[in-house]
Scaffold this motif. Structure first.
Motif, PDB file in Angstrom:
ATOM      1  N   MET A   1      -6.783  -8.594   1.825  1.00 24.14           N
ATOM      2  CA  MET A   1      -5.636  -7.810   2.851  1.00 24.14           C
ATOM      3  C   MET A   1      -4.202  -8.408   2.659  1.00 24.14           C
ATOM      4  SD  MET A   1      -5.687  -5.270   4.517  1.00 24.14           S
ATOM      5  CE  MET A   1      -7.299  -5.091   4.881  1.00 24.14           C
ATOM      6  N   ASP A   2      -4.265  -9.722   2.390  1.00 16.93           N
ATOM      7  CA  ASP A   2      -2.851 -10.524   2.430  1.00 16.93           C
ATOM      8  C   ASP A   2      -2.397 -10.435   1.103  1.00 16.93           C
ATOM      9  OD1 ASP A   2      -4.595 -12.337   1.190  1.00 16.93           O
ATOM     10  OD2 ASP A   2      -3.841 -14.084   2.544  1.00 16.93           O
ATOM     11  N   GLY A   3      -2.981  -9.907   0.035  1.00 17.95           N
ATOM     12  CA  GLY A   3      -2.369  -9.809  -1.524  1.00 17.95           C
ATOM     13  C   GLY A   3      -1.987  -8.590  -1.655  1.00 17.95           C
ATOM     14  N   VAL A   4      -2.157  -7.565  -0.881  1.00 20.35           N
ATOM     15  CA  VAL A   4      -1.560  -6.409  -0.878  1.00 20.35           C
ATOM     16  C   VAL A   4       0.054  -6.118  -1.270  1.00 20.35           C
ATOM     17  CG1 VAL A   4      -1.252  -3.753  -0.170  1.00 20.35           C
ATOM     18  CG2 VAL A   4      -3.377  -5.174   0.162  1.00 20.35           C
ATOM     19  N   GLN A   5       0.276  -5.438  -2.366  1.00 16.15           N
ATOM     20  CA  GLN A   5       1.857  -5.165  -2.486  1.00 16.15           C
ATOM     21  C   GLN A   5       1.979  -3.652  -2.395  1.00 16.15           C
ATOM     22  OE1 GLN A   5       2.134  -6.253  -6.647  1.00 16.15           O
ATOM     23  NE2 GLN A   5       1.592  -8.205  -6.486  1.00 16.15           N
ATOM     24  N   MET A   6       3.112  -3.691  -1.579  1.00 22.31           N
ATOM     25  CA  MET A   6       3.759  -2.401  -1.095  1.00 22.31           C
ATOM     26  C   MET A   6       4.971  -1.916  -1.737  1.00 22.31           C
ATOM     27  SD  MET A   6       1.395  -1.963   1.070  1.00 22.31           S
ATOM     28  CE  MET A   6       1.874  -0.334   1.980  1.00 22.31           C
ATOM     29  N   GLN A   7       5.023  -0.647  -1.980  1.00 25.62           N
ATOM     30  CA  GLN A   7       6.321   0.055  -2.599  1.00 25.62           C
ATOM     31  C   GLN A   7       6.744   1.189  -1.518  1.00 25.62           C
ATOM     32  OE1 GLN A   7       6.226   2.986  -5.848  1.00 25.62           O
ATOM     33  NE2 GLN A   7       7.315   1.282  -7.184  1.00 25.62           N
ATOM     34  N   SER A   8       8.095   1.042  -1.187  1.00 29.79           N
ATOM     35  CA  SER A   8       8.598   2.219  -0.441  1.00 29.79           C
ATOM     36  C   SER A   8       9.540   3.074  -1.118  1.00 29.79           C
ATOM     37  CB  SER A   8       9.517   1.603   0.665  1.00 29.79           C
ATOM     38  OG  SER A   8       8.584   0.848   1.653  1.00 29.79           O
ATOM     39  N   THR A   9       9.253   4.195  -1.253  1.00 28.10           N
ATOM     40  CA  THR A   9       9.966   5.390  -1.857  1.00 28.10           C
ATOM     41  C   THR A   9      10.166   6.480  -0.586  1.00 28.10           C
ATOM     42  OG1 THR A   9       7.907   6.529  -2.693  1.00 28.10           O
ATOM     43  CG2 THR A   9       9.182   5.001  -3.885  1.00 28.10           C
ATOM     44  N   ILE A  10       9.682   7.554  -0.699  1.00 29.57           N
ATOM     45  CA  ILE A  10       9.730   8.598   0.392  1.00 29.57           C
ATOM     46  C   ILE A  10       8.464   7.887   1.165  1.00 29.57           C
ATOM     47  CG2 ILE A  10       9.108  10.973   1.065  1.00 29.57           C
ATOM     48  CD1 ILE A  10       9.763  11.846  -1.935  1.00 29.57           C
ATOM     49  N   ARG A  11       7.749   7.513   0.836  1.00 28.50           N
ATOM     50  CA  ARG A  11       6.615   6.867   2.116  1.00 28.50           C
ATOM     51  C   ARG A  11       6.109   5.493   1.196  1.00 28.50           C
ATOM     52  NH1 ARG A  11       2.094   7.253  -0.902  1.00 28.50           N
ATOM     53  NH2 ARG A  11       2.230   8.789  -2.495  1.00 28.50           N
ATOM     54  N   MET A  12       5.319   4.888   2.213  1.00 27.79           N
ATOM     55  CA  MET A  12       4.787   3.433   1.566  1.00 27.79           C
ATOM     56  C   MET A  12       3.587   3.895   0.786  1.00 27.79           C
ATOM     57  SD  MET A  12       5.550   0.859   4.788  1.00 27.79           S
ATOM     58  CE  MET A  12       4.936  -0.453   3.794  1.00 27.79           C
ATOM     59  N   ARG A  13       3.454   2.928  -0.271  1.00 27.35           N
ATOM     60  CA  ARG A  13       2.118   3.093  -1.084  1.00 27.35           C
ATOM     61  C   ARG A  13       1.793   1.638  -1.396  1.00 27.35           C
ATOM     62  NH1 ARG A  13       2.755   4.130  -6.556  1.00 27.35           N
ATOM     63  NH2 ARG A  13       0.876   5.126  -6.606  1.00 27.35           N
ATOM     64  N   MET A  14       0.401   1.404  -1.571  1.00 29.96           N
ATOM     65  CA  MET A  14      -0.032   0.406  -2.138  1.00 29.96           C
ATOM     66  C   MET A  14      -0.039   0.490  -3.798  1.00 29.96           C
ATOM     67  SD  MET A  14      -3.435  -0.567   0.190  1.00 29.96           S
ATOM     68  CE  MET A  14      -3.169  -0.615   1.861  1.00 29.96           C
ATOM     69  N   THR A  15       0.593  -0.816  -4.489  1.00 30.17           N
ATOM     70  CA  THR A  15       0.716  -0.778  -6.071  1.00 30.17           C
ATOM     71  C   THR A  15      -0.280  -1.393  -6.640  1.00 30.17           C
ATOM     72  OG1 THR A  15       2.029  -2.478  -5.644  1.00 30.17           O
ATOM     73  CG2 THR A  15       3.210  -0.170  -5.708  1.00 30.17           C
ATOM     74  N   ASN A  16      -1.329  -2.301  -5.918  1.00 30.54           N
ATOM     75  CA  ASN A  16      -2.178  -3.124  -6.603  1.00 30.54           C
ATOM     76  C   ASN A  16      -3.638  -2.970  -6.112  1.00 30.54           C
ATOM     77  OD1 ASN A  16      -1.323  -4.586  -4.195  1.00 30.54           O
ATOM     78  ND2 ASN A  16      -1.955  -6.471  -5.300  1.00 30.54           N
ATOM     79  N   ALA A  17      -3.781  -2.177  -5.079  1.00 33.23           N
ATOM     80  CA  ALA A  17      -5.114  -2.436  -4.299  1.00 33.23           C
ATOM     81  C   ALA A  17      -5.660  -1.029  -4.695  1.00 33.23           C
ATOM     82  CB  ALA A  17      -4.803  -2.524  -2.834  1.00 33.23           C
ATOM     83  N   TRP A  18      -6.673  -1.180  -5.571  1.00 31.50           N
ATOM     84  CA  TRP A  18      -7.603   0.131  -5.969  1.00 31.50           C
ATOM     85  C   TRP A  18      -9.005  -0.060  -5.258  1.00 31.50           C
ATOM     86  CZ3 TRP A  18      -5.395   4.103  -8.404  1.00 31.50           C
ATOM     87  CH2 TRP A  18      -4.247   3.762  -9.097  1.00 31.50           C
ATOM     88  N   VAL A  19      -9.181   0.895  -4.687  1.00 33.51           N
ATOM     89  CA  VAL A  19     -10.627   0.918  -3.890  1.00 33.51           C
ATOM     90  C   VAL A  19     -11.617   1.782  -4.762  1.00 33.51           C
ATOM     91  CG1 VAL A  19     -11.972   1.685  -1.548  1.00 33.51           C
ATOM     92  CG2 VAL A  19      -9.494   0.838  -1.695  1.00 33.51           C
ATOM     93  N   ARG A  20     -12.973   1.120  -4.943  1.00 31.08           N
ATOM     94  CA  ARG A  20     -14.220   1.707  -5.710  1.00 31.08           C
ATOM     95  C   ARG A  20     -15.005   2.313  -4.286  1.00 31.08           C
ATOM     96  NH1 ARG A  20     -13.251  -3.138  -8.257  1.00 31.08           N
ATOM     97  NH2 ARG A  20     -14.779  -4.209  -6.995  1.00 31.08           N
ATOM     98  N   PHE A  21     -15.261   3.484  -4.792  1.00 32.06           N
ATOM     99  CA  PHE A  21     -16.405   4.425  -4.350  1.00 32.06           C
ATOM    100  C   PHE A  21     -17.789   4.321  -4.661  1.00 32.06           C
ATOM    101  CE2 PHE A  21     -12.343   5.577  -2.406  1.00 32.06           C
ATOM    102  CZ  PHE A  21     -12.498   6.173  -1.146  1.00 32.06           C
ATOM    103  N   GLU A  22     -18.861   3.725  -4.000  1.00 35.05           N
ATOM    104  CA  GLU A  22     -20.063   3.712  -4.447  1.00 35.05           C
ATOM    105  C   GLU A  22     -21.025   4.240  -3.705  1.00 35.05           C
ATOM    106  OE1 GLU A  22     -20.599  -0.308  -5.679  1.00 35.05           O
ATOM    107  OE2 GLU A  22     -19.283  -0.421  -7.348  1.00 35.05           O
ATOM    108  N   ARG A  23     -22.178   5.004  -4.148  1.00 33.96           N
ATOM    109  CA  ARG A  23     -23.159   5.696  -3.670  1.00 33.96           C
ATOM    110  C   ARG A  23     -24.193   4.105  -3.007  1.00 33.96           C
ATOM    111  NH1 ARG A  23     -23.245  10.454  -1.068  1.00 33.96           N
ATOM    112  NH2 ARG A  23     -22.318  12.179  -2.643  1.00 33.96           N
ATOM    113  N   PRO A  24     -24.666   4.261  -1.575  1.00 31.98           N
ATOM    114  CA  PRO A  24     -25.233   3.085  -1.301  1.00 31.98           C
ATOM    115  C   PRO A  24     -26.493   2.781  -2.191  1.00 31.98           C
ATOM    116  CG  PRO A  24     -24.616   4.501   0.668  1.00 31.98           C
ATOM    117  CD  PRO A  24     -24.089   5.231  -0.461  1.00 31.98           C
ATOM    118  N   HIS A  25     -27.029   3.557  -2.826  1.00 36.37           N
ATOM    119  CA  HIS A  25     -28.075   3.477  -3.688  1.00 36.37           C
ATOM    120  C   HIS A  25     -27.882   2.864  -5.046  1.00 36.37           C
ATOM    121  CE1 HIS A  25     -27.395   7.416  -4.806  1.00 36.37           C
ATOM    122  NE2 HIS A  25     -27.669   7.159  -6.134  1.00 36.37           N
ATOM    123  N   GLN A  26     -26.569   2.988  -5.386  1.00 39.52           N
ATOM    124  CA  GLN A  26     -26.383   2.315  -6.688  1.00 39.52           C
ATOM    125  C   GLN A  26     -25.881   1.074  -6.583  1.00 39.52           C
ATOM    126  OE1 GLN A  26     -22.752   4.918  -7.709  1.00 39.52           O
ATOM    127  NE2 GLN A  26     -24.117   6.564  -8.492  1.00 39.52           N
TER     128      GLN A  26
END
Length: 215
Positions: free
Chosen positions: A189-214
């Motif tokens: 959480m303390d390593g997230v990098q933010m970029q502000s243009t029209i809105r704020m967005r994370m530039t280095n924090a990608w989240v993986r979605f996995e099914r629980p059985h995988q």
């Protein structure tokens, strides 16, 4: 803006013709069943959905995921707002994430014809003249130490245990994701990098979605 207005009006009118679908626009119309908002105000809400909601992701530290899953295991109907609103960990994660990482880091408004008088805590009644340009520093307010204390920048969902401010759509959406997928990221959480243009967005924090059985 004219192009966006026309597109939003078209989507809104099409949604009115098909009231039983499950898009965000249909949910907005259902929430507005008592005609609380005018068509112009609904169009403005759609502007917000398009600008802030088209690219968004959030995650919780691993130690909180099990708490979220344990809470959601007690809810069988994710459309039950009363049940969702009583889940402190779900509410806390949503609130603190949008506080520390607001999608819109600032907003601007202009006082309309005739001016307006607004009440304030610090200065009492203020007379704002027509045409006055006002900038609202959303992230500055969200992370200001005079409001939140010395730990204003800390991502702490537990501070929200006794506060419930968020709406039904947000609760349903996050509850569905957490209950159906395992969310992981390699960025603390303390390593997230933010970029502000029209809105704020994370530039280095990608989240993986996995099914629980995988694995």
């Amino acid at each position: 803006m004219h192009v966006v207005d026309d597109a939003n009006k078209g989507m809104l009118h099409n949604a009115v013709k098909d009231p039983y679908s499950s898009t965000l626009i249909h949910e907005l119309l259902r929430q507005n069943a008592g005609i609380v908002l005018s068509e112009h105000e609904l169009i403005c809400e759609l502007h917000t959905l398009l600008a802030a909601g088209h690219e968004n992701a959030s995650s919780a530290p691993h130690e909180l995921l099990q708490e979220l899953l344990d809470e959601l295991a007690m809810v069988t109907d994710l459309t039950d707002y009363n049940a969702l609103s009583k889940l402190p960990r779900l509410n806390g994660v949503i609130n603190v994430t949008l506080r520390v990482f607001p999608l819109a880091y600032e907003m601007a408004r202009e006082v309309g014809p005739g001016g307006v008088t607004v009440p304030t805590t610090a200065f009492g009644l203020l007379d704002l003249p027509e045409g006055l340009h006002i900038e609202i520093p959303i992230r500055g307010i969200h992370c200001g130490q005079p409001i939140w204390g010395d730990d204003a920048m800390t991502w702490n969902p537990y501070r929200w245990d006794h506060i419930n401010l968020f709406a039904l759509m947000e609760l349903r959406f996050v509850a569905c994701i957490v209950k159906r997928y395992a969310l992981t990221t390699d960025v603390p959480m303390d390593g997230v990098q933010m970029q502000s243009t029209i809105r704020m967005r994370m530039t280095n924090a990608w989240v993986r979605f996995e099914r629980p059985h995988q694995k």
